[in-house]
Design an enzyme around this catalytic site. Sequence first.
Site, PDB file in Angstrom:
ATOM      1  N   HIS A 124       0.833  -1.204   0.000  1.00  0.00           N
ATOM      2  CA  HIS A 124       0.000   0.000   0.000  1.00  0.00           C
ATOM      3  C   HIS A 124       0.869   1.256   0.000  1.00  0.00           C
ATOM      4  CE1 HIS A 124      -3.215   2.779   1.451  1.00  0.00           C
ATOM      5  NE2 HIS A 124      -2.209   3.296   2.137  1.00  0.00           N
ATOM      6  N   GLU A 125       1.876   1.293   0.873  1.00  0.00           N
ATOM      7  CA  GLU A 125       2.720   2.483   0.980  1.00  0.00           C
ATOM      8  C   GLU A 125       3.553   2.697  -0.282  1.00  0.00           C
ATOM      9  OE1 GLU A 125       2.289   4.629   3.227  1.00  0.00           O
ATOM     10  OE2 GLU A 125       0.946   3.403   4.439  1.00  0.00           O
ATOM     11  N   HIS A 128       1.529   4.272  -3.022  1.00  0.00           N
ATOM     12  CA  HIS A 128       1.473   5.740  -3.011  1.00  0.00           C
ATOM     13  C   HIS A 128       2.610   6.322  -3.853  1.00  0.00           C
ATOM     14  CE1 HIS A 128      -1.741   6.613  -0.219  1.00  0.00           C
ATOM     15  NE2 HIS A 128      -1.205   5.885   0.748  1.00  0.00           N
ATOM     16  N   GLU A 187      -5.839   6.925  -0.837  1.00  0.00           N
ATOM     17  CA  GLU A 187      -5.777   5.747   0.025  1.00  0.00           C
ATOM     18  C   GLU A 187      -6.417   4.532  -0.656  1.00  0.00           C
ATOM     19  OE1 GLU A 187      -4.227   5.327   2.966  1.00  0.00           O
ATOM     20  OE2 GLU A 187      -3.417   7.323   2.628  1.00  0.00           O
TER      21      GLU A 187
END
Length: 265
Positions: A124-125, A128, A187
Amino acid sequence: MKNALLALAITGLLLGCKTSPTGRTQLALYSDSDMNSMGVQSFSQLKKQMAINTDTRTNRYVQCIADNIIAVLPQKYASQKWEVVVFDEDSANAFALPGGKIGVHTGLLKVAVNQHQVATVMGHEVGHVIAEHSNERASQSSAIQIGMQAADATLKSTQNQYHGAIMTALGVGTQYGVILPFSRTHESEADEIGLDLMAKAGFDPKESVTLWQNMSAVGSGASPEFLSTHPSPKTRIEDLRKEMPEAMKLHYSALQTGKKPGCTL
């Protein structure tokens, strides 16, 4: 003055439009080198301000997960030299920055109880980063500032008696109508990208749902989703389940090609 600001804003919008990995149009006014420099500088400051974990087993475990995620990134990012640091921090968090930087808090390892769940957060990070969300947020902030300056100049030029009230309303509207929804969009997009990344690396995508159930269980009361920069855990889980069939296809394909991470703590 207002015409010059408007022209500058329009030019920036026209030149800065890009497409995210999920096909969403986004504004990116800054170069990769600019964003990488800011990411490297920020990471350097964090390493000075936060305690760094030196436990060999913990660092080996986190690095193993990172290496598997990095290996399936688009070539532009996979070819970068990534730095992974474990911070002695109780919060269940992790982050990634432009310039090839990943930080993991030790508190995350208490909630993400296996390699698949840690990979959920790390994917997920990193999502980004490859979606250039930092660039988009910085560009968005610059565009909003130009727009507010143009509105302020226009109201002053017409000597509008409600100048102050209108500018305050514009500020509130920008916060709740633009900045927060964009953050929730980021997100959700990072969740989708991260799910694909962990699946391609051979991690079990189904563990992403369990991870967010764990996060929800340890979390305290939060503000309503409408006023939050993050989707609620319930929304995240629902969205992940919708994406799960495609993610499982990627997972099985990864297993067939020999991608079977064995990261243990």
